[in-house]
Design an enzyme around this catalytic site. Structure first.
Site, mmCIF file in Angstrom:
data_model
loop_
_atom_site.group_PDB
_atom_site.id
_atom_site.type_symbol
_atom_site.label_atom_id
_atom_site.label_comp_id
_atom_site.label_asym_id
_atom_site.label_seq_id
_atom_site.Cartn_x
_atom_site.Cartn_y
_atom_site.Cartn_z
ATOM 1 C CD GLU A 43 61.517 -34.170 -37.987
ATOM 2 O OE1 GLU A 43 62.855 -33.889 -37.681
ATOM 3 O OE2 GLU A 43 60.859 -33.843 -37.050
ATOM 4 C CB SER A 57 70.085 -15.230 -38.841
ATOM 5 O OG SER A 57 70.028 -15.002 -37.321
ATOM 6 C CB ILE A 59 73.909 -15.739 -41.964
ATOM 7 C CG1 ILE A 59 72.799 -14.532 -41.616
ATOM 8 C CG2 ILE A 59 75.203 -15.175 -42.166
ATOM 9 C CD1 ILE A 59 73.168 -13.785 -40.441
ATOM 10 C CG HIS A 61 77.703 -17.105 -39.824
ATOM 11 N ND1 HIS A 61 77.404 -16.013 -39.407
ATOM 12 C CD2 HIS A 61 76.649 -18.193 -39.192
ATOM 13 C CE1 HIS A 61 76.093 -15.973 -38.855
ATOM 14 N NE2 HIS A 61 75.691 -17.237 -38.484
ATOM 15 C CE LYS A 262 77.660 -16.587 -35.477
ATOM 16 N NZ LYS A 262 77.133 -17.747 -34.906
ATOM 17 C CB ILE A 347 74.082 -28.850 -34.831
ATOM 18 C CG1 ILE A 347 74.685 -30.167 -34.829
ATOM 19 C CG2 ILE A 347 74.662 -27.939 -36.236
ATOM 20 C CD1 ILE A 347 76.184 -30.506 -34.725
ATOM 21 C CB CYS A 414 51.971 -11.237 -50.287
ATOM 22 S SG CYS A 414 50.458 -10.930 -49.596
HETATM 23 C C1 LIG Z 1 67.952 -18.166 -33.427
HETATM 24 C C2 LIG Z 1 68.986 -18.934 -34.283
HETATM 25 C C3 LIG Z 1 69.642 -18.248 -35.443
HETATM 26 C C4 LIG Z 1 70.755 -18.987 -36.166
HETATM 27 N N1 LIG Z 1 71.332 -18.491 -37.195
HETATM 28 C C5 LIG Z 1 72.037 -19.195 -37.939
HETATM 29 C C6 LIG Z 1 72.772 -18.673 -39.102
HETATM 30 O O1 LIG Z 1 72.250 -17.484 -39.555
HETATM 31 N N2 LIG Z 1 73.481 -19.345 -39.802
HETATM 32 C C7 LIG Z 1 73.955 -20.486 -39.388
HETATM 33 O O2 LIG Z 1 74.688 -21.094 -39.898
HETATM 34 N N3 LIG Z 1 73.328 -21.099 -38.422
HETATM 35 C C8 LIG Z 1 72.232 -20.551 -37.451
HETATM 36 N N4 LIG Z 1 71.696 -21.095 -36.556
HETATM 37 C C9 LIG Z 1 71.826 -22.510 -36.208
HETATM 38 C C10 LIG Z 1 71.267 -23.399 -37.142
HETATM 39 O O3 LIG Z 1 69.810 -22.869 -37.293
HETATM 40 C C11 LIG Z 1 71.171 -24.812 -36.631
HETATM 41 O O4 LIG Z 1 72.476 -25.052 -36.344
HETATM 42 C C12 LIG Z 1 70.656 -25.856 -37.412
HETATM 43 O O5 LIG Z 1 69.384 -25.604 -38.042
HETATM 44 C C13 LIG Z 1 70.551 -27.130 -36.405
HETATM 45 O O6 LIG Z 1 70.028 -28.265 -37.573
HETATM 46 P P1 LIG Z 1 69.750 -29.616 -36.723
HETATM 47 O O7 LIG Z 1 69.233 -30.337 -38.075
HETATM 48 O O8 LIG Z 1 70.613 -30.114 -35.970
HETATM 49 O O9 LIG Z 1 68.438 -29.168 -35.945
HETATM 50 P P2 LIG Z 1 66.660 -29.078 -36.106
HETATM 51 O O10 LIG Z 1 66.552 -28.260 -37.319
HETATM 52 O O11 LIG Z 1 66.359 -28.751 -34.940
HETATM 53 O O12 LIG Z 1 66.405 -30.499 -36.469
HETATM 54 C C14 LIG Z 1 66.442 -31.686 -35.569
HETATM 55 C C15 LIG Z 1 65.005 -32.497 -35.905
HETATM 56 O O13 LIG Z 1 65.059 -33.729 -34.949
HETATM 57 C C16 LIG Z 1 63.703 -34.077 -34.754
HETATM 58 N N5 LIG Z 1 63.555 -34.972 -33.535
HETATM 59 C C17 LIG Z 1 63.948 -34.646 -32.414
HETATM 60 N N6 LIG Z 1 63.723 -35.671 -31.711
HETATM 61 C C18 LIG Z 1 63.236 -36.861 -32.388
HETATM 62 C C19 LIG Z 1 63.049 -38.033 -32.182
HETATM 63 N N7 LIG Z 1 63.079 -38.660 -31.058
HETATM 64 N N8 LIG Z 1 62.572 -38.808 -33.297
HETATM 65 C C20 LIG Z 1 62.351 -38.270 -34.514
HETATM 66 N N9 LIG Z 1 62.884 -36.924 -34.751
HETATM 67 C C21 LIG Z 1 63.203 -36.281 -33.707
HETATM 68 C C22 LIG Z 1 63.202 -32.784 -34.757
HETATM 69 O O14 LIG Z 1 61.796 -32.874 -34.818
HETATM 70 C C23 LIG Z 1 63.824 -31.777 -35.747
HETATM 71 O O15 LIG Z 1 63.192 -31.472 -36.804
HETATM 72 C C24 LIG Z 1 70.821 -20.577 -35.810
HETATM 73 C C25 LIG Z 1 70.136 -21.103 -34.856
HETATM 74 C C26 LIG Z 1 69.383 -20.293 -33.914
HETATM 75 C C27 LIG Z 1 68.234 -20.811 -33.032
#
Ligand SMILES: Cc1cc2nc3c(=O)[nH]c(=O)nc-3n(C[C@H](O)[C@H](O)[C@H](O)COP(=O)(O)OP(=O)(O)OC[C@H]3O[C@@H](n4cnc5c(N)ncnc54)[C@H](O)[C@@H]3O)c2cc1C
Length: 501
Positions: A43, A57, A59, A61, A262, A347, A414
């Site tokens: 990371e 959010s 959630i 879903h 949504k 994702i 808090c």
């Molecule tokens: C506004 C919003 C609302 C949402 N609401 C919901 C919800 O209510 N319910 C739901 O199911 N989903 C929701 N989602 C979707 C959900 O948040 C994401 O699908 C999920 O968090 C994605 O996780 P991830 O691990 O793919 O990405 P991330 O959490 O972004 O993790 C990717 C990681 O990779 C690291 N990285 C990137 N490049 C490198 C590199 N070169 N070397 C090492 N590390 C690297 C980054 O630092 C980061 O920590 C929402 C998303 C958004 C933006």
């Protein structure tokens, strides 16, 4: 233990390297730890849960929204099922509150019917169309203009940081290594298959790489010469309200959705707050987490259509998360070009819900690609339970304090968080190293004063427990020091002050 830049010695070889410590990468690392494998998650940030997984959010879903047959639909429904057991095992705060998609006119009621059919196709049960009176009896603060709603009883809410950290902790307990402040800078491909990853801390030889890099998953794919993943970042901003208005709504309240998102919702959090948001704006910069004046106005206007009397005086903070949009669906599977590279890319929502199901799917793809999956006989699915003072009875509190007097010192007023909880969070397997790391693990600084009172005390505890100077304690990322050393030469001190401004 969570390994940091200062202490980490990167292994020279691993069976699988997972790139990205969001909820998806951490769930994958945990799923891989069910097998006898050397697994390393890298990371680039100082902690897990610092990308999209910290700003969404929260959630789980129900699963009526996505196109039947898509990855999103299948993995949403499976993920929501898996969380029932996983949240018990890993100690992830989860509450089943149900969700309402609210119609404000007759045309929107037709969309509710479509959503209900889609939900049934996706395998959901219990979906019901409610009339105006039923909706207002359940949610009295909704607008009298409501004409009906789709009720999904299985929707739940979770703490998204706790989920990510819990997956990471369980992966570590089962033998995976997580190295933070270690960015992957290149992927070596020889003869069409991955042979190593290059990082800011050195090189790891590996035949299998999982791309779970969130909004950067297109860049990581390109490092291997695979240009098949293109990410459009789409930002969503939020406003969070204090506990004191926690009963504004009891379920997740969505508007009728649009093609882009949504919509701006009003929802409770698992910790008793309420939030409004997110909006949805395509942006140019993959890491632009700015909250904006225009976004604030847009969110308030959107939320007011459903809940006219928003308690704006009780808003305590704003934040933004970035959706990794790669077309309409997740990009999951073997790279079309490079053997040994598996994508869990693009994702976007419902990625938090789908994460444990994405993890199962990715591990199946790795098996298909030739990774040997022999069960880890020592796999332990359960995380240790840590006491939560605020949730304990008077008798439990007295017992806690008797065993460890640090549980008798409230640091965050808090949220009623004690020194005992903060110290435990620092020394946990996936322990906190920064002030925000403490905040995401135990909520010190999450309350109404947003750390104004407890910040300095948390800093002092971090310094003492980590054996570092307070001037070495950071808020989160590189350079976010909280104090300037007294003996810093004046010019350096001024430039440091400017960089904090
Ligand atoms: C506004 C919003 C609302 C949402 N609401 C919901 C919800 O209510 N319910 C739901 O199911 N989903 C929701 N989602 C979707 C959900 O948040 C994401 O699908 C999920 O968090 C994605 O996780 P991830 O691990 O793919 O990405 P991330 O959490 O972004 O993790 C990717 C990681 O990779 C690291 N990285 C990137 N490049 C490198 C590199 N070169 N070397 C090492 N590390 C690297 C980054 O630092 C980061 O920590 C929402 C998303 C958004 C933006």
């Amino acid at each position: 233990m969570l390994e940091r830049v200062a202490t980490a010695r990167l292994p020279k070889q691993a069976d699988v390297v997972v790139v990205g410590g969001g909820v998806v990468g951490c769930a994958i690392a945990r799923e891989l730890s069910r097998y006898s494998l050397s697994v390393v998650l890298l990371e680039r940030a100082p902690d897990v849960a610092m990308g999209t997984s910290k700003a969404n959010s929260g959630i789980l879903h129900a699963g009526f929204d996505a196109e039947p047959g898509s990855w999103k639909a299948r993995l949403n429904v499976r993920g929501a099922q898996l969380y029932k057991e996983i949240s018990e095992d890993l100690g992830i705060p989860r509450r089943r509150v149900g969700s309402l998609v609210v119609a404000l006119d007759e045309a929107q009621r037709d969309t509710l019917e479509e959503l209900r059919y889609r939900g049934i196709e996706n395998g959901l049960t219990g979906l019901a169309l409610w009339g105006r009176d039923e909706v207002l009896a359940h949610e009295p603060n909704l607008s009298p203009d409501v004409t009906g709603a789709l009720w999904a009883p299985t929707a739940a809410i979770v703490c998204p940081f706790s989920a990510t950290i819990a997956f990471a902790e369980n992966a570590i307990l089962n033998g995976a290594r997580i190295v933070t402040e270690c960015a992957v800078t290149g992927i070596e491909v020889i003869g069409g298959r991955t042979t190593a990853v290059e990082t800011t801390l050195g090189r790891i030889e590996t035949s299998f790489v999982v791309n779970a890099a969130g909004v950067h998953s297109g860049d990581v794919a390109a490092m291997a010469g695979d240009e098949s993943v293109t990410i459009t970042p789409r930002r969503g901003e939020y406003v969070l309200f204090d506990h004191s208005v926690g009963d504004l709504v009891h379920s997740v309240v969505f508007p009728t959705p649009t093609k882009l998102s949504k919509g701006i919702l009003v929802a409770p959090t698992v910790h008793g707050n309420v939030f409004i948001g997110p909006n949805a704006n395509d942006i140019a910069d993959l890491d632009d987490h700015e909250t904006t004046r225009g976004g604030f106005a847009e969110i308030i206007a959107g939320a007011r259509r459903m809940v006219p009397n928003l308690p704006l005086a009780n808003a305590i903070t704003e934040f933004a998360g970035i959706r990794a949009v790669a077309g309409n669906d997740f990009v999951i599977g073997l790279s079309p070009l490079v053997r040994g590279l598996v994508h869990a890319a693009g994702i976007q929502s419902p990625g938090l819900t789908a994460a444990p199901a994405i993890a199962e799917t990715v591990v199946a793809f790795l098996g298909e690609a030739g990774l040997k999956l022999s069960p880890n006989a020592a796999f332990m699915p359960i995380n240790p339970v840590r006491p939560k003072f605020a949730d304990s009875s008077a008798r439990e509190r007295a017992k806690l304090i008797e065993t460890n007097p640090l549980y008798g010192r409230i640091i965050c007023r808090c949220e009623s968080i004690t020194e005992g909880e903060i110290v435990a969070a620092i020394h946990a397997p996936c322990g906190a190293r920064t002030m925000d790391g403490v905040k995401r693990r135990v909520r010190a600084g999450m309350g109404r004063c947003q750390g104004g009172f407890c910040g300095p005390r948390v800093t002092a505890i971090l310094a003492r427990e980590l054996g570092i100077a307070v001037t070495d304690v950071r808020k989160d990322s590189e350079g976010s020091w909280l104090y300037i050393p007294r003996d810093l030469p004046q010019a350096e001190s001024e430039s440091a002050e400017q960089s904090y401004a």
